[in-house]
Design an enzyme around this catalytic site. Structure first.
Site, mmCIF file in Angstrom:
data_model
loop_
_atom_site.group_PDB
_atom_site.id
_atom_site.type_symbol
_atom_site.label_atom_id
_atom_site.label_comp_id
_atom_site.label_asym_id
_atom_site.label_seq_id
_atom_site.Cartn_x
_atom_site.Cartn_y
_atom_site.Cartn_z
ATOM 1 N N CYS A 183 0.845 -1.198 0.000
ATOM 2 C CA CYS A 183 0.000 0.000 0.000
ATOM 3 C C CYS A 183 0.882 1.252 0.000
ATOM 4 O O CYS A 183 1.753 1.403 0.864
ATOM 5 C CB CYS A 183 -0.912 0.014 1.214
ATOM 6 S SG CYS A 183 -2.012 1.449 1.270
ATOM 7 N N LYS A 239 1.556 -9.505 0.679
ATOM 8 C CA LYS A 239 1.123 -8.789 -0.516
ATOM 9 C C LYS A 239 2.130 -7.677 -0.769
ATOM 10 O O LYS A 239 2.424 -6.888 0.132
ATOM 11 C CB LYS A 239 -0.281 -8.200 -0.355
ATOM 12 C CG LYS A 239 -0.818 -7.566 -1.642
ATOM 13 C CD LYS A 239 -2.280 -7.173 -1.493
ATOM 14 C CE LYS A 239 -2.857 -6.772 -2.854
ATOM 15 N NZ LYS A 239 -2.292 -5.500 -3.352
#
Length: 315
Positions: free
Chosen positions: A83, A122
């Site tokens: 992110c 991720k």
């Protein structure tokens, strides 16, 4: 998907895709340890299999949060190092951690030690000036050596300075071939692909190269695409939008009975008729009425009626 994939969204998506692995919003480890756990972590049994996505950079606190997640019954814990938002960078978590593979490895080792459920990562292809395949593969190898064997790869790099989170989802080029190459060279790892996947044909093409795909905004903005993808892969019949929405009814009513406002659930279904005749009327009825006191399932039925009327007029 912060502020998007909450528990109400995930129940709706479970109805659309009965066998998909669902992910929570990213929750910081500190919030898990110090915040309202039921609000942050509570979920419906319908959601299984469901993964808790964590943010953070302190191994001990991530380990403690992993233990909490496992105790809550999550099927997986995922560490987000992809992110690129400003608030994430300010807290030294998210994509900026791709510059610190040894620290990420420490975090993963601690998380794996903390619980028996799978711990996954991720990530992006890289950040800022770190944009060559060798650095990306080196990051993966360092983290894999700490105990992680599953990586969800958003196939873009991120610019931590100069681009907004939205621009970071659109401007850096997609390099699917990096994920393909990673899987070829490291077949023992499980590689998922994420980023820019909007068609069934693309899903089929990617699944010829990697183990799985992750859908994010394409599934949220067009929930019916998620359902079509599930039916395509599972070989099951495609259900109508109306049928799927009404299947959500018992959950919505139970939540209303607990005092949850309708708006918290209907915001996740606004895209169900995206691109369809009557889709604008559907969104309008729900957007204008769901926030009002006493709004209940009858508003959704009115939205469906307005949609059907507009579709008939357009036919």
């Amino acid at each position: 998907m912060m502020d998007w994939t909450d528990r109400h969204c995930r129940v709706f998506h479970r109805l659309l895709a009965p066998t998909a692995l669902l992910y929570t919003e990213m929750v910081h480890a500190n919030a898990v340890l110090e915040g309202d756990r039921e609000r942050l972590l509570g979920f419906d049994a319908l959601e299984h299999p469901v993964a808790l996505q964590l943010g953070g950079s302190e191994p001990e606190r991530l380990a403690a949060a992993t233990r909490v997640g496992a105790a809550y019954g999550y099927d997986e814990v995922n560490l987000n190092v992809g992110c690129p938002s400003d608030r994430v960078q300010a807290g030294r978590f998210g994509a900026c951690l791709m510059k610190e593979p040894l620290l990420v490895a420490e975090c993963i080792a601690a998380m794996c030690e903390a619980a028996a459920i799978p711990v996954t990562v991720k990530c992006r292809l890289g950040v800022d000036e770190l944009e060559d395949y060798a650095h990306f593969a080196g990051f993966i190898d360092t983290v894999a050596a700490a105990g992680c064997d599953t990586f969800i790869v958003h196939a873009r790099k991120a610019w931590l300075e100069g681009l907004s989170p939205k621009e970071n989802r659109e401007i850096p080029p997609l390099r699917y071939e990096w994920a393909y190459r990673l899987k070829r060279e490291r077949p023992q790892l499980t590689i998922w692909l994420n980023g820019g996947i909007t068609t069934l044909e693309a899903i089929d093409a990617h699944l010829g190269q990697v183990d799985a795909v992750m859908l994010g905004r394409s599934a949220y903005h067009d929930p019916y695409f998620l359902h079509r993808a599930h039916a395509h892969l599972a070989g099951t019949p495609v259900r109508s939008r109306v049928e799927l929405l009404r299947a959500f009814g018992p959950y919505v009513q139970a939540a209303l009975d607990r005092g949850v406002a309708l708006k918290h659930m209907t915001r996740h279904v606004l895209g169900l008729f995206a691109g369809q005749p009557g889709g604008r009327q559907f969104r309008q009825v729900l957007s204008e009425g769901a926030h009002r006191p006493g709004a209940d399932w009858s508003l959704i039925e009115r939205a469906l009626a307005a949609t059907a009327g507009a579709a008939s007029a357009a036919a």
